[in-house]
Design an enzyme around this catalytic site. Structure first.
Site, PDB file in Angstrom:
ATOM      1  N   GLU A  79     -16.789  61.921  27.304  1.00  0.00           N
ATOM      2  CA  GLU A  79     -16.382  61.886  25.752  1.00  0.00           C
ATOM      3  C   GLU A  79     -16.211  63.461  25.055  1.00  0.00           C
ATOM      4  O   GLU A  79     -15.484  63.896  24.498  1.00  0.00           O
ATOM      5  CB  GLU A  79     -17.055  60.903  25.027  1.00  0.00           C
ATOM      6  N   ASP A  80     -17.497  63.826  25.504  1.00  0.00           N
ATOM      7  CA  ASP A  80     -17.876  65.285  24.505  1.00  0.00           C
ATOM      8  C   ASP A  80     -17.239  66.556  25.269  1.00  0.00           C
ATOM      9  O   ASP A  80     -17.196  67.580  24.788  1.00  0.00           O
ATOM     10  CB  ASP A  80     -19.239  65.400  24.570  1.00  0.00           C
TER      11      ASP A  80
END
Length: 712
Positions: A79-80
């Site tokens: 996600e990051d």
């Protein structure tokens, strides 16, 4: 502080239960994550990598497998940092990549206060849990660390995360039997939502604990001495009351702080199940047990696998609560499903039973998900399921079933099998016939009586408590309603077509499809069903089928008078979509008409009912009906009886109705003076002839001066 010692510290902890090869894989995942998150910081000012490391530590305390720990290290990477799932699969294997992907998807779920969004997301969560339960374990550890470090977050975000924790994550931890994580999440959530209340209760607890230290030590000493005297192994722990549970007891059970805290709680951990029962005998010989407060969760574990003996004693002028369990039960009480990995190497009976429980729960969730019409309905069922207090009942063959408290025989029937629930007509509790709505008590034996062709009753929805029963009943009723609306719609459409001098079989497929398209429905069945539900007029659809879809909607009122295709026959047993009006209470033999009620089907009124429309257009929309010849059902009818007052007259009236085979539903004495009374009777008859027989019987009573049928 350098990051090296922390990952080494973790490796040291892991060496107590993992081999070197697996620890190195966890280490590799840490270095990969450290690189991926390079330069990212948390709100607290710490390097971002401290968070995945802390999540892995929480899982290490639960002694989870190496793949879960690797997923914990990598859970924010997709996600990051934009690294795709395939890259992780290449590096760490498919299983770990799947776990990371599952956790990422859960992390994107924000349970906003908007119920719809929250419910949608809960469905996604269920799917992830059903695929691999470890996904939720990593997510719970992630949530726990986030709750521990909520401080620097803005106020609104803290409130949202805390509410979501108390509503969703703590109950899931509880359902998975993970008591220690559940209570910590609850306490952290409570402190974030109500900081003042939490501080006040914490101070009060500390103050009280200080003044009670001597009593606690004295009780502990006496318990210890008793165990030694009998040669029983056992370590005695004091039990803390948690802030959130104190607050909830004060709020919902209306208990004062001192009432709650006047209970001294201890836990005795021993070696074997046998020792548990021996210790129980020992403590009962030391202090008197309170009647009705003993619970044996060893023989009958809770739904989440929890096992323990609970007893409350009265001694030294205070109540003493004691839980007795083995080391393994203690692990399972605190770590629930996570204990499954801890004991994986020694094939433990308790954990496999626990695993089976969780699997059964997840399977139930998946079934509900398939049945629920929308995600809101699904979450409503699940929330019921997440807060159970169990009752334990037996099938006639001696199998134990656990149900939430307040469950009824209908819940029991659906817990055995959906088909048994759908076909249930009666039940026996401890061999005696009983009501299907009666709440069950632990220890009862329940037998369900089914009948072929029976259907669920809509009234059941008002008393069932399990999500499975509620979703199954709704599902069955929807299916039944659909079948009935199709049948009624087809009957009404055929009648209207007959008025146009044609039959359904004479209309071409192309013409039918054109009408379906014109009405913007997905199938002809949907159109017919809409007629049965009262959402469309049969006459208009019939005219579209005969004259072509286009241009047939713009008829004048004169043109719209349907040519009557003869009356529709009714039996009175048509089910959910044919109801009898409560205003005029028609019975077989009365001239009757049907009024279509939007979305609910047809309501049958007496031809002379004052509630029917009296204008031409309104009368044209009524359906003419006739009664079938062989009706055996009973119908409610209301009578008004005027009579002279005398002793025993009501009993005489009831007797006269019974002699004519009538069934009284209700008797009301409406108005009376010294001489006369007016009695309103609601009774069940099979038709007009039967009613005439009942009225003749009543007229033979000398005190009766006048009798009439009430039609509002």
């Amino acid at each position: 502080m350098s990051a090296e010692p922390t990952v080494e510290g973790l490796a040291k902890e892991l060496s107590t239960y993992l081999d070197t090869n697996r620890i190195n894989q966890v280490r590799r995942a840490y270095y990969y994550a450290e690189q991926a998150h390079e330069g990212q910081m948390r709100k607290s000012g710490d390097r971002y990598i401290t968070h995945p490391l802390a999540v892995a530590r929480i899982l290490a305390e639960l002694k989870l497998d190496h793949q879960s720990l690797m997923a914990a290290m990598l859970h924010d990477v997709i996600e990051d940092t934009g690294i795709p799932k395939d890259a992780l699969a290449e590096q760490f294997g498919e299983d770990v990549a799947e776990l990371v992907d599952g956790v990422s998807k859960l992390t994107q779920i924000e349970f906003r206060s908007r119920a719809e969004a929250q419910a949608e997301n809960f469905q996604k969560m269920t799917l992830a849990m059903a695929k691999d339960i470890r996904v939720i374990l990593v997510k719970l550890a992630d949530r726990l660390h986030n709750m521990r470090t909520l401080g620097p977050m803005p106020y609104e975000k803290r409130q949202r995360i805390a509410t979501e924790t108390l509503d969703i994550y703590a109950p899931i931890a509880n359902r998975l039997g993970m008591h220690s994580i559940c209570t910590e999440l609850e306490d952290l959530g409570f402190a974030a939502l109500y900081p003042m209340r939490a501080r006040y209760i914490r101070k009060a607890v500390e103050k009280l604990r200080g003044s009670h230290r001597e009593i606690i030590e004295e009780i502990r000493g006496k318990l210890q001495a008793k165990l030694e005297e009998r040669g029983l192994p056992g370590r005695i722990l004091g039990r803390e009351k948690h802030l959130n549970s104190i607050y909830n007891k004060m709020k919902f059970k209306h208990k004062s702080f001192h009432e709650i805290m006047d209970v001294y709680a201890f836990r005795i951990i021993t070696d074997t199940e046998d020792d548990c029962y021996r210790i129980l005998g020992a403590v009962h010989s030391l202090y008197k047990p309170l009647p009705g407060r003993f619970k044996d969760y060893i023989a009958m574990p809770k739904a989440n696998g929890y096992q323990s003996l609970h007893t409350t004693l009265f001694g030294m002028h205070v109540n003493i609560e004691i839980q007795i369990r083995t080391e393994e039960m203690e692990q399972i009480a605190n770590n629930g499903i996570a204990a499954h990995w801890m004991y994986k190497n020694e094939a433990s009976n308790v954990t496999s039973v626990n695993q089976a429980r969780v699997d059964r729960w997840l399977k139930g969730l998946m079934e509900m998900r398939e049945r629920a019409d929308d995600s809101l309905e699904f979450i409503e069922h699940v929330k019921v399921d997440l807060f159970p207090d169990e009752v334990y009942v037996f099938t006639p063959k001696g199998r134990i079933l656990e149900l939430p408290s307040g469950a009824t025989p209908v819940d029991f029937a659906y817990a055995i099998h959906t088909d048994i629930g759908n076909a249930a007509v009666a039940c026996r509790i401890n061999r005696n016939l009983a009501s299907l709505s009666q709440p069950l008590q632990s220890g009862q034996t329940v037998e369900i009586i089914t009948a072929p062709g029976a259907r669920p009753n809509p009234a059941w929805l008002s008393f069932v408590v399990t999500g499975k029963a509620r979703s199954s009943i709704r599902h069955a009723l929807k299916t039944q309603k659909r079948a009935e609306s199709l049948e009624l719609g087809r009957t009404l459409l055929k009648k209207s077509l007959k008025g146009f001098g044609t039959k359904l079989s004479e209309i071409s497929d192309a013409q039918i499809q054109a009408v379906v398209r014109h009405n913007q429905v997905s199938s002809f069945d949907d159109l017919v069903s809409d007629i049965g539900l009262g959402n469309r007029m049969a006459y208009l659809v019939a005219r579209q089928l005969v004259h072509g879809a286009e241009g047939s909607d713009t008829a004048t009122v004169e043109e719209a008078q349907p040519v009557d295709g003869g009356p529709v026959t009714i039996r009175g047993t048509e089910g959910l979509l044919v109801r009898f009006a409560s205003c005029c209470k028609p019975i077989p033999g009365d001239p009757v008409v049907g009024v279509m009620d939007s979305g609910k089907g047809m309501v049958i009124h007496s031809d002379t009912c004052s509630r029917l429309p009296d204008d031409d257009e309104g009368r044209a929309s009524l359906t003419h009906l006739k009664w079938a010849k062989d009706i055996t059902n009973e119908f409610a009818v209301e009578l008004r009886v005027e009579l002279e007052r005398q002793r025993g007259i009501i009993a005489e009236l009831a007797n006269a109705v019974a002699k004519a085979d009538g069934n009284i539903e209700r008797i009301n004495v409406e108005e009376q003076n010294a001489k006369f009374s007016v009695v309103s009777l609601v009774l069940h008859v099979s038709g007009r002839k039967h009613l005439a027989r009942v009225m003749r019987r009543i007229r033979t009573i000398r005190a009766v001066t006048h009798i009439s049928r009430v039609r509002h």
